[in-house]
Design a protein around this motif. Structure first.
Motif, PDB file in Angstrom:
ATOM      1  N   UNK A 180      -5.290  -6.822  -2.758  1.00  0.00           N
ATOM      2  CA  UNK A 180      -5.054  -6.881  -1.772  1.00  0.00           C
ATOM      3  C   UNK A 180      -5.858  -7.931  -2.306  1.00  0.00           C
ATOM      4  N   UNK A 181      -7.177  -8.587  -2.181  1.00  0.00           N
ATOM      5  CA  UNK A 181      -7.892  -9.587  -2.450  1.00  0.00           C
ATOM      6  C   UNK A 181      -6.855 -10.861  -1.929  1.00  0.00           C
ATOM      7  N   UNK A 182      -5.990 -10.713  -3.663  1.00  0.00           N
ATOM      8  CA  UNK A 182      -5.175 -12.184  -3.935  1.00  0.00           C
ATOM      9  C   UNK A 182      -4.217 -11.750  -2.621  1.00  0.00           C
ATOM     10  N   UNK A 183      -3.466 -10.929  -2.162  1.00  0.00           N
ATOM     11  CA  UNK A 183      -3.237 -11.351  -0.670  1.00  0.00           C
ATOM     12  C   UNK A 183      -4.084 -12.060   0.429  1.00  0.00           C
ATOM     13  N   UNK A 184      -4.921 -11.156   0.272  1.00  0.00           N
ATOM     14  CA  UNK A 184      -5.776 -11.580   1.917  1.00  0.00           C
ATOM     15  C   UNK A 184      -6.045 -13.523   1.400  1.00  0.00           C
ATOM     16  N   UNK A 185      -6.095 -13.423   0.199  1.00  0.00           N
ATOM     17  CA  UNK A 185      -6.370 -15.575  -0.185  1.00  0.00           C
ATOM     18  C   UNK A 185      -4.831 -15.744  -0.027  1.00  0.00           C
ATOM     19  N   UNK A 199      -7.905   0.333  -1.246  1.00  0.00           N
ATOM     20  CA  UNK A 199      -6.945  -0.731  -1.100  1.00  0.00           C
ATOM     21  C   UNK A 199      -7.321  -2.513  -0.823  1.00  0.00           C
ATOM     22  N   UNK A 200      -8.112  -1.880   0.501  1.00  0.00           N
ATOM     23  CA  UNK A 200      -8.585  -2.641   0.893  1.00  0.00           C
ATOM     24  C   UNK A 200      -9.254  -4.246  -0.091  1.00  0.00           C
ATOM     25  N   UNK A 201     -10.191  -2.877  -0.369  1.00  0.00           N
ATOM     26  CA  UNK A 201     -11.313  -3.972  -1.678  1.00  0.00           C
ATOM     27  C   UNK A 201     -10.548  -4.163  -2.884  1.00  0.00           C
ATOM     28  N   UNK A 202      -9.656  -3.467  -3.558  1.00  0.00           N
ATOM     29  CA  UNK A 202      -9.471  -3.801  -4.902  1.00  0.00           C
ATOM     30  C   UNK A 202      -8.432  -5.535  -4.396  1.00  0.00           C
ATOM     31  N   UNK A 208     -14.853  -6.870   4.052  1.00  0.00           N
ATOM     32  CA  UNK A 208     -13.189  -7.539   3.058  1.00  0.00           C
ATOM     33  C   UNK A 208     -12.838  -7.838   2.905  1.00  0.00           C
ATOM     34  N   UNK A 209     -13.917  -8.820   4.028  1.00  0.00           N
ATOM     35  CA  UNK A 209     -12.784 -11.150   3.970  1.00  0.00           C
ATOM     36  C   UNK A 209     -14.448 -11.711   4.830  1.00  0.00           C
ATOM     37  N   UNK A 210     -13.173 -12.843   4.588  1.00  0.00           N
ATOM     38  CA  UNK A 210     -14.472 -13.748   5.031  1.00  0.00           C
ATOM     39  C   UNK A 210     -13.184 -14.942   6.261  1.00  0.00           C
ATOM     40  N   UNK A 211     -13.348 -15.623   6.792  1.00  0.00           N
ATOM     41  CA  UNK A 211     -12.737 -16.729   7.590  1.00  0.00           C
ATOM     42  C   UNK A 211     -13.537 -18.010   8.092  1.00  0.00           C
ATOM     43  N   UNK A 212     -12.801 -18.887   8.378  1.00  0.00           N
ATOM     44  CA  UNK A 212     -13.545 -19.928   8.542  1.00  0.00           C
ATOM     45  C   UNK A 212     -13.002 -20.483   9.989  1.00  0.00           C
ATOM     46  N   UNK A 213     -13.868 -20.543  10.785  1.00  0.00           N
ATOM     47  CA  UNK A 213     -13.218 -21.421  11.965  1.00  0.00           C
ATOM     48  C   UNK A 213     -12.633 -22.363  12.031  1.00  0.00           C
ATOM     49  N   UNK A 214     -11.601 -23.050  13.143  1.00  0.00           N
ATOM     50  CA  UNK A 214     -11.473 -24.661  12.914  1.00  0.00           C
ATOM     51  C   UNK A 214     -11.187 -25.099  14.374  1.00  0.00           C
ATOM     52  N   UNK A 258       0.817  -0.905   0.502  1.00  0.00           N
ATOM     53  CA  UNK A 258       0.041  -0.287  -0.366  1.00  0.00           C
ATOM     54  C   UNK A 258       0.817   1.398  -0.164  1.00  0.00           C
ATOM     55  N   UNK A 259       1.697   1.267   0.818  1.00  0.00           N
ATOM     56  CA  UNK A 259       2.774   1.952   0.723  1.00  0.00           C
ATOM     57  C   UNK A 259       3.551   2.649  -0.450  1.00  0.00           C
ATOM     58  N   UNK A 260       4.088   1.638  -0.777  1.00  0.00           N
ATOM     59  CA  UNK A 260       4.641   1.898  -2.458  1.00  0.00           C
ATOM     60  C   UNK A 260       3.780   2.143  -3.224  1.00  0.00           C
TER      61      UNK A 260
END
Length: 263
Positions: free
Chosen positions: A252-257, A246-249, A108-114, A53-55
């Protein structure tokens, strides 16, 4: 008197250093700091996103405050200075919106409980083992998103005839600790202070090799939701909006995955 050559060089060098220092100080003064309050489970992912993001946004710098979402909500309610709040659920950020402290939140994202267990020998090999006598289970507290998600999963256990009507009560009876955030749950499991804990899949992935993951059956699986919102009193509203976009882009989505989050 003619100055010695060495003295001239020293003077010129000192002047150059002063100019560099002044230039660096001026550049630092021009940096805009975006203060982000973020759920503990976002720590690894957000720290990895920050350089990108900063770059791509020269002049902006991210500063993070990581804690349990319920702790961060309380800090905002008490007047803490922040620009953006990223919660591990929708409840806490929605409550702040009702209080007029944040703008309408966006997911902006989801996760799973394990279920996570110590990497070595463990008494827990399947979900039904969680109800065995003497098994030590650690959860996040009831106000923590991970704790509420775990409560939802246990309630689903009680409704599933295939798991037995008494399993929910047996699992709840084995809870020995409730923590302030999901990272504390993970730490206790890693240290062998618990036989199992309920955590996010992303945290389990970050601790790969130190914990073993037990996935919940589809009948009781819980998909978690992450939401973010701008604070109405944000000192750097425009810069915070840039980070939210940026988070919604796609980048960022690819990096969160890559960290195990779901789109």
């Amino acid at each position: 008197m003619t100055p010695r050559p060495g003295a001239c060089a020293l003077a010129v060098g000192s002047a150059a250093l002063l100019l560099v220092a002044a230039s660096s100080a001026t550049a630092a003064a021009r940096l805009v700091t975006v203060r982000v309050f973020a759920a503990a489970s976002l720590q690894d992912a957000f720290r990895a996103l920050a350089p990108r993001f900063e770059a791509t946004h020269p002049g902006l710098r991210l500063e993070f405050n990581f804690a349990g979402s319920q702790v961060l909500r309380t800090q905002v309610e008490q007047g803490a200075t922040a620009d953006l709040f990223a919660s591990a659920d929708t409840e806490h950020v929605a409550a702040l919106a009702r209080e007029g402290l944040v703008e309408p939140p966006v997911i902006f994202a989801h996760n799973r409980l394990v279920v996570v267990c110590p990497a070595g020998a463990s008494r827990v090999r399947q979900v039904t083992d969680l109800g065995a006598r003497g098994v030590r289970i650690v959860l996040a507290g009831p106000t923590v998103p991970a704790g509420r998600y775990a409560d939802r999963a246990l309630a689903a256990v009680g409704r599933d005839p295939a798991l037995g009507s008494t399993l929910e009560a047996a699992i709840r009876a084995n809870v020995v600790s409730q923590e302030d955030n999901v990272r504390a749950v993970l730490a206790k499991v890693q240290l062998g202070e618990a036989d199992a804990g309920f955590a996010y899949e992303t945290d389990a992935r970050a601790a790969a090799g130190r914990v073993r993951v037990l996935r919940l059956p589809e009948s009781v699986a819980v998909r978690t939701t992450y939401a973010a919102a701008l604070l109405r009193a944000a000192p750097q509203r425009g810069a915070a909006l840039a980070f939210l976009r940026f988070l919604l882009g796609a980048d960022a989505r690819a990096r969160l995955r890559g960290f195990g989050f779901l789109p």
